[in-house]
Design an enzyme around this catalytic site. Structure first.
Site, PDB file in Angstrom:
ATOM      1  N   GLU A 100       0.799  -1.244   0.000  1.00  0.00           N
ATOM      2  CA  GLU A 100       0.000   0.000   0.000  1.00  0.00           C
ATOM      3  C   GLU A 100       0.830   1.293   0.000  1.00  0.00           C
ATOM      4  O   GLU A 100       0.630   2.183   0.817  1.00  0.00           O
ATOM      5  CB  GLU A 100      -0.970  -0.004   1.196  1.00  0.00           C
ATOM      6  CG  GLU A 100      -1.869  -1.224   1.210  1.00  0.00           C
ATOM      7  CD  GLU A 100      -2.782  -1.283   2.438  1.00  0.00           C
ATOM      8  OE1 GLU A 100      -2.698  -0.401   3.301  1.00  0.00           O
ATOM      9  OE2 GLU A 100      -3.581  -2.236   2.522  1.00  0.00           O
ATOM     10  N   GLU A 159      -5.596 -11.376  -1.321  1.00  0.00           N
ATOM     11  CA  GLU A 159      -6.411 -11.253  -0.100  1.00  0.00           C
ATOM     12  C   GLU A 159      -7.891 -11.272  -0.456  1.00  0.00           C
ATOM     13  O   GLU A 159      -8.672 -10.423  -0.008  1.00  0.00           O
ATOM     14  CB  GLU A 159      -6.062  -9.947   0.639  1.00  0.00           C
ATOM     15  CG  GLU A 159      -4.578  -9.805   0.945  1.00  0.00           C
ATOM     16  CD  GLU A 159      -4.223  -8.547   1.747  1.00  0.00           C
ATOM     17  OE1 GLU A 159      -5.129  -7.894   2.293  1.00  0.00           O
ATOM     18  OE2 GLU A 159      -3.018  -8.231   1.815  1.00  0.00           O
TER      19      GLU A 159
HETATM   20  C1  XIL Z   1      -5.938  -7.219   8.399  1.00  0.00           C
HETATM   21  C2  XIL Z   1      -6.123  -8.436   9.297  1.00  0.00           C
HETATM   22  O1  XIL Z   1      -6.962  -9.355   8.633  1.00  0.00           O
HETATM   23  C3  XIL Z   1      -6.730  -8.026  10.616  1.00  0.00           C
HETATM   24  O2  XIL Z   1      -6.742  -9.128  11.524  1.00  0.00           O
HETATM   25  C4  XIL Z   1      -5.918  -6.887  11.238  1.00  0.00           C
HETATM   26  O3  XIL Z   1      -6.565  -6.445  12.405  1.00  0.00           O
HETATM   27  C5  XIL Z   1      -5.779  -5.736  10.270  1.00  0.00           C
HETATM   28  O4  XIL Z   1      -5.209  -6.208   9.062  1.00  0.00           O
HETATM   29  N1  XIL Z   1      -4.785  -5.351   3.788  1.00  0.00           N
HETATM   30  C6  XIL Z   1      -3.727  -6.098   4.209  1.00  0.00           C
HETATM   31  C7  XIL Z   1      -3.889  -7.028   5.359  1.00  0.00           C
HETATM   32  O5  XIL Z   1      -2.678  -6.085   3.558  1.00  0.00           O
HETATM   33  O6  XIL Z   1      -2.711  -7.150   6.102  1.00  0.00           O
HETATM   34  C8  XIL Z   1      -5.009  -6.601   6.269  1.00  0.00           C
HETATM   35  O7  XIL Z   1      -5.208  -7.601   7.249  1.00  0.00           O
HETATM   36  C9  XIL Z   1      -6.268  -6.350   5.476  1.00  0.00           C
HETATM   37  C10 XIL Z   1      -6.061  -5.259   4.463  1.00  0.00           C
END
Ligand code: XIL
Length: 361
Positions: free
Chosen positions: A146, A251
């Site tokens: 990001e 994701e």
């Molecule tokens: C999220 C996790 O799923 C949560 O448990 C945590 O509280 C916050 O982060 N983008 C990403 C991930 O790259 O690392 C994030 O994961 C979700 C958004």
């Protein structure tokens, strides 16, 4: 009745990973409790369906390196062992991010903003220590997460404020040094937006020009039923392919709940809207009509992934089942969402059978 039928899908064709064996890896994010054996049914699903895993939080800076000079490698080490035992391609997530990074990283001893020199040193130490510890054991690292705003400009994080663009190049350089055999990735959300996609393509070209390796770009894929428009997503998958940049979905989840503010769709983890009844329409179960829409959406997405499979190396879901998905708490805390392929009872949803069928076409 055999176990496979209990799971609600045909069963004789193997799991998702086998179905997509010739196309791409199929993975899931795994959490600390699951790795520790606290949810054996989730682990069984992972063994059946996934050949790659990503730690949901445990390799983020705040978890693995909470204080200066203090590393917490226990959870990471246990995951590495579990991944080895199951032959899972392990993804390191993530080395540089503006979130889930402790404040001390950006401060000097007096609590003032760290100098460029100090921050550069910390970045180097962190990457060489963390990626170095798992040298040879990680399939690929999300080196940076990001970095860009949606309009393609550099995010004004403390990394950027203190070090400028240089921090990104340094991160790739250190990661390559720490673990020469690991693949190196850039990861972001909203890459279906042309402005952000172009920024990432330019970044990859700039890395390559400097002789730094980057193996793929990860599209996070925190989606909804009506966003993004798949034409936009296809536009970006295509643009990456034309630029000879392999892509991955890193994701994936599809929320079935209303997003409070359409302008903020994406995956900014700092969003936190107040819980209101209309934002949590299915607390007691999913209406069949919504289940159908989820299936349809997954089918459309996987059709697109199949179309671009020669340039896609992996599709990873952000979680295994609906009971522990982060989308129950983001962008509104305490909701009941249904974004994944396996439900709260560890059963495969109808979408699984359809996604399996697609792989055979
Ligand atoms: C999220 C996790 O799923 C949560 O448990 C945590 O509280 C916050 O982060 N983008 C990403 C991930 O790259 O690392 C994030 O994961 C979700 C958004």
């Amino acid at each position: 009745m055999c176990v496979l039928q209990l799971n609600g899908w045909g069963g004789d064709q193997g799991g998702l990973m086998s179905a997509y064996e010739d196309a791409f890896l199929v993975g899931a994010a795994i959490n600390r409790n699951q790795v520790a054996g606290g949810e054996p049914k989730a682990l069984n699903l992972a063994r059946e369906h996934f050949n790659s895993v990503t730690p949901e939080n445990d390799l983020k800076w705040e978890k693995v390196h909470p204080e200066p000079g203090q590393f917490n490698f226990g959870p990471g080490d246990r995951l590495v062992a579990l991944a080895e035992a199951n032959d899972w391609a392990l993804i390191g997530h993530t080395l540089v991010w503006h979130q889930q990074t402790p404040d001390w990283v950006f401060q000097d001893e007096d609590g003032n903003l760290a100098s460029a020199e100090l921050l550069r040193e910390r970045l180097k130490d962190h990457i060489l220590t963390v990626a170095g510890r798992y040298r040879g054991k990680i399939h690929g690292w999300d080196v940076a997460n990001e970095i860009f705003n949606d309009d393609g400009s550099w995010r004004e994080s403390l990394w950027y404020t203190i070090l400028g663009e240089e921090y990104l190049y340094l991160a790739f350089e250190y990661a390559q040094k720490a673990d020469p055999s690991a693949e190196l990735y850039y990861n972001d959300y909203n890459l279906w937006k042309a402005s952000k996609r172009e920024a990432v393509i330019n970044l990859v070209q700039a890395l390559r020009k400097r002789g730094l390796r980057i193996d793929a770009v990860g599209f996070q894929g925190h989606y909804g039923l009506d966003y993004p428009d798949l034409k936009d997503l296809e536009g970006s998958l295509k643009a990456m392919k034309m630029a000879k940049i392999p892509t991955m979905v890193t994701e994936l989840d599809i929320s079935l709940l209303p997003f409070p503010n359409a302008d903020q769709r994406g995956a900014d983890i700092s969003l936190n809207f107040e819980l209101q009844a209309h934002l949590n329409p299915y607390p007691d179960g999913l209406p069949p009509e919504m289940e159908k829409q989820l299936t349809k959406r997954y089918v459309s997405l996987f059709k697109l992934f199949n179309k671009y499979q020669d340039n896609m190396t992996r599709v990873t879901f952000w979680g295994i089942t609906d009971n522990t998905t982060w989308r129950n708490n983001w962008p509104v805390h305490g909701r009941t969402d249904y974004p994944l392929l396996f439900d709260r009872n560890y059963q495969a949803k109808p979408a699984v059978e359809e996604v399996l069928k697609l792989s055979r076409n």
